[in-house]
Design a protein around this motif. Structure first.
Motif, PDB file in Angstrom:
ATOM      1  N   PHE A  42     -18.712 -12.659 -11.327  1.00  0.00           N
ATOM      2  CA  PHE A  42     -18.215 -11.523 -10.561  1.00  0.00           C
ATOM      3  C   PHE A  42     -18.860 -11.466  -9.174  1.00  0.00           C
ATOM      4  N   LEU A  43     -20.177 -11.625  -9.104  1.00  0.00           N
ATOM      5  CA  LEU A  43     -20.865 -11.559  -7.812  1.00  0.00           C
ATOM      6  C   LEU A  43     -20.474 -12.724  -6.908  1.00  0.00           C
ATOM      7  N   PHE A  44     -20.325 -13.908  -7.465  1.00  0.00           N
ATOM      8  CA  PHE A  44     -19.841 -15.034  -6.656  1.00  0.00           C
ATOM      9  C   PHE A  44     -18.393 -14.793  -6.212  1.00  0.00           C
ATOM     10  N   GLY A  45     -17.616 -14.174  -7.087  1.00  0.00           N
ATOM     11  CA  GLY A  45     -16.247 -13.809  -6.723  1.00  0.00           C
ATOM     12  C   GLY A  45     -16.217 -12.809  -5.580  1.00  0.00           C
ATOM     13  N   LEU A  46     -17.163 -11.878  -5.582  1.00  0.00           N
ATOM     14  CA  LEU A  46     -17.258 -10.923  -4.479  1.00  0.00           C
ATOM     15  C   LEU A  46     -17.581 -11.628  -3.161  1.00  0.00           C
ATOM     16  N   ALA A  47     -18.412 -12.650  -3.229  1.00  0.00           N
ATOM     17  CA  ALA A  47     -18.706 -13.424  -2.019  1.00  0.00           C
ATOM     18  C   ALA A  47     -17.432 -14.105  -1.512  1.00  0.00           C
ATOM     19  N   ALA A  48     -16.641 -14.641  -2.441  1.00  0.00           N
ATOM     20  CA  ALA A  48     -15.357 -15.257  -2.057  1.00  0.00           C
ATOM     21  C   ALA A  48     -14.422 -14.201  -1.467  1.00  0.00           C
ATOM     22  N   CYS A  50     -15.302 -11.595   0.169  1.00  0.00           N
ATOM     23  CA  CYS A  50     -15.775 -11.312   1.534  1.00  0.00           C
ATOM     24  C   CYS A  50     -15.217 -12.347   2.515  1.00  0.00           C
ATOM     25  N   LEU A  51     -15.204 -13.615   2.115  1.00  0.00           N
ATOM     26  CA  LEU A  51     -14.591 -14.653   2.957  1.00  0.00           C
ATOM     27  C   LEU A  51     -13.099 -14.390   3.150  1.00  0.00           C
ATOM     28  N   HIS A  52     -12.439 -13.977   2.078  1.00  0.00           N
ATOM     29  CA  HIS A  52     -11.002 -13.686   2.132  1.00  0.00           C
ATOM     30  C   HIS A  52     -10.731 -12.509   3.074  1.00  0.00           C
ATOM     31  N   PHE A  53     -11.539 -11.472   2.950  1.00  0.00           N
ATOM     32  CA  PHE A  53     -11.417 -10.308   3.829  1.00  0.00           C
ATOM     33  C   PHE A  53     -11.624 -10.721   5.290  1.00  0.00           C
ATOM     34  N   MET A  54     -12.603 -11.594   5.521  1.00  0.00           N
ATOM     35  CA  MET A  54     -12.867 -12.056   6.884  1.00  0.00           C
ATOM     36  C   MET A  54     -11.671 -12.850   7.430  1.00  0.00           C
ATOM     37  N   GLU A  55     -11.119 -13.739   6.608  1.00  0.00           N
ATOM     38  CA  GLU A  55      -9.941 -14.498   7.041  1.00  0.00           C
ATOM     39  C   GLU A  55      -8.784 -13.557   7.362  1.00  0.00           C
ATOM     40  N   GLU A  56      -8.519 -12.608   6.474  1.00  0.00           N
ATOM     41  CA  GLU A  56      -7.424 -11.661   6.719  1.00  0.00           C
ATOM     42  C   GLU A  56      -7.658 -10.852   7.997  1.00  0.00           C
ATOM     43  N   SER A  57      -8.897 -10.445   8.216  1.00  0.00           N
ATOM     44  CA  SER A  57      -9.212  -9.666   9.417  1.00  0.00           C
ATOM     45  C   SER A  57      -9.007 -10.478  10.681  1.00  0.00           C
ATOM     46  N   LEU A  58      -9.515 -11.709  10.677  1.00  0.00           N
ATOM     47  CA  LEU A  58      -9.439 -12.554  11.873  1.00  0.00           C
ATOM     48  C   LEU A  58      -8.021 -13.021  12.187  1.00  0.00           C
ATOM     49  N   THR A  59      -7.151 -13.042  11.159  1.00  0.00           N
ATOM     50  CA  THR A  59      -5.781 -13.550  11.355  1.00  0.00           C
ATOM     51  C   THR A  59      -4.730 -12.443  11.307  1.00  0.00           C
ATOM     52  N   PHE A  82     -11.024   0.431   3.851  1.00  0.00           N
ATOM     53  CA  PHE A  82     -10.441   0.186   2.533  1.00  0.00           C
ATOM     54  C   PHE A  82     -11.170  -0.964   1.834  1.00  0.00           C
ATOM     55  N   ASN A  83     -11.339  -2.066   2.539  1.00  0.00           N
ATOM     56  CA  ASN A  83     -11.997  -3.237   1.954  1.00  0.00           C
ATOM     57  C   ASN A  83     -13.483  -3.008   1.706  1.00  0.00           C
ATOM     58  N   LEU A  84     -14.171  -2.375   2.640  1.00  0.00           N
ATOM     59  CA  LEU A  84     -15.603  -2.130   2.461  1.00  0.00           C
ATOM     60  C   LEU A  84     -15.874  -1.144   1.324  1.00  0.00           C
ATOM     61  N   LEU A  85     -15.006  -0.139   1.178  1.00  0.00           N
ATOM     62  CA  LEU A  85     -15.175   0.799   0.056  1.00  0.00           C
ATOM     63  C   LEU A  85     -15.019   0.085  -1.282  1.00  0.00           C
ATOM     64  N   TRP A  86     -14.004  -0.770  -1.384  1.00  0.00           N
ATOM     65  CA  TRP A  86     -13.819  -1.503  -2.636  1.00  0.00           C
ATOM     66  C   TRP A  86     -14.983  -2.456  -2.894  1.00  0.00           C
ATOM     67  N   LEU A  87     -15.482  -3.111  -1.853  1.00  0.00           N
ATOM     68  CA  LEU A  87     -16.649  -3.976  -2.041  1.00  0.00           C
ATOM     69  C   LEU A  87     -17.837  -3.174  -2.566  1.00  0.00           C
ATOM     70  N   THR A 138      -8.037 -18.817   1.878  1.00  0.00           N
ATOM     71  CA  THR A 138      -9.064 -18.418   0.910  1.00  0.00           C
ATOM     72  C   THR A 138      -8.487 -17.864  -0.392  1.00  0.00           C
ATOM     73  N   SER A 139      -7.176 -17.663  -0.449  1.00  0.00           N
ATOM     74  CA  SER A 139      -6.579 -17.104  -1.675  1.00  0.00           C
ATOM     75  C   SER A 139      -6.773 -18.008  -2.901  1.00  0.00           C
ATOM     76  N   PRO A 140      -6.731 -19.336  -2.774  1.00  0.00           N
ATOM     77  CA  PRO A 140      -6.992 -20.149  -3.975  1.00  0.00           C
ATOM     78  C   PRO A 140      -8.425 -19.985  -4.495  1.00  0.00           C
ATOM     79  N   LEU A 141      -9.384 -19.848  -3.584  1.00  0.00           N
ATOM     80  CA  LEU A 141     -10.774 -19.643  -3.997  1.00  0.00           C
ATOM     81  C   LEU A 141     -10.927 -18.316  -4.734  1.00  0.00           C
TER      82      LEU A 141
END
Length: 161
Positions: A42-48, A50-59, A82-87, A138-141
């Protein structure tokens, strides 16, 4: 506000599924090995995530998804908050899982189902636009962690009687 509600409505389905799974599957609190495994994945998934959120934000996901749905863009602060609250909820639920709080299972199931939704939705969105759609890389990760978590959660829980 309607744009945000409509654009995130698929998450309502994920939440409903998560509520059902939380009610129908009971954790084996004495299985500390499975709890530790779920927590670690779960914690490693949360790190992934965060990468997904960053990709979505930047694009520009908060612009592109509503645009695809014929809606106005989301305010930047909505998407970020929204994303930070869920994190934050997910991090707290990891602590709750280790402490043996059953209520922690809902956000963990919700995260898991949302990961699977990301695995399916982003490629479909890319097909719909005929190219890259924000979050695709990052969606496959994230989806891999969703699959892994489903297996771990099934090992940790048992069906209710």
């Amino acid at each position: 506000m309607p744009s945000e509600l409509i654009g995130t409505s698929a998450l309502s389905i994920a939440a409903l599924i998560s509520i059902v799974l939380t009610m129908l599957r009971h954790p084996r609190w004495t299985d500390t090995v499975s709890i530790e495994r779920v927590s670690r994945v779960f914690l490693f998934g949360l790190a992934a995530q965060c990468l997904h959120f960053m990709e979505e934000s930047l694009t520009h996901f908060p612009v592109r998804l509503p645009e695809l749905l014929g809606l106005p863009p989301w305010p930047d602060d909505f998407f970020v908050v929204f994303n930070l609250l869920w994190l934050a909820v997910w991090i707290l639920s990891s602590i709750g899982l280790r402490a043996g709080y059953r209520v922690a299972m809902f956000p963990i199931w919700f995260f898991t189902i949302s990961c699977l939704v990301n695995l399916i939705a982003h490629p479909i969105l890319s097909l719909a636009v005929g190219g890259y759609f924000p979050g695709l890389l990052t969606s496959p990760l994230v989806g891999l962690f969703g699959v892994w978590l489903v297996m771990r959660l099934i090992a940790l829980t048992r069906p209710s009687r």
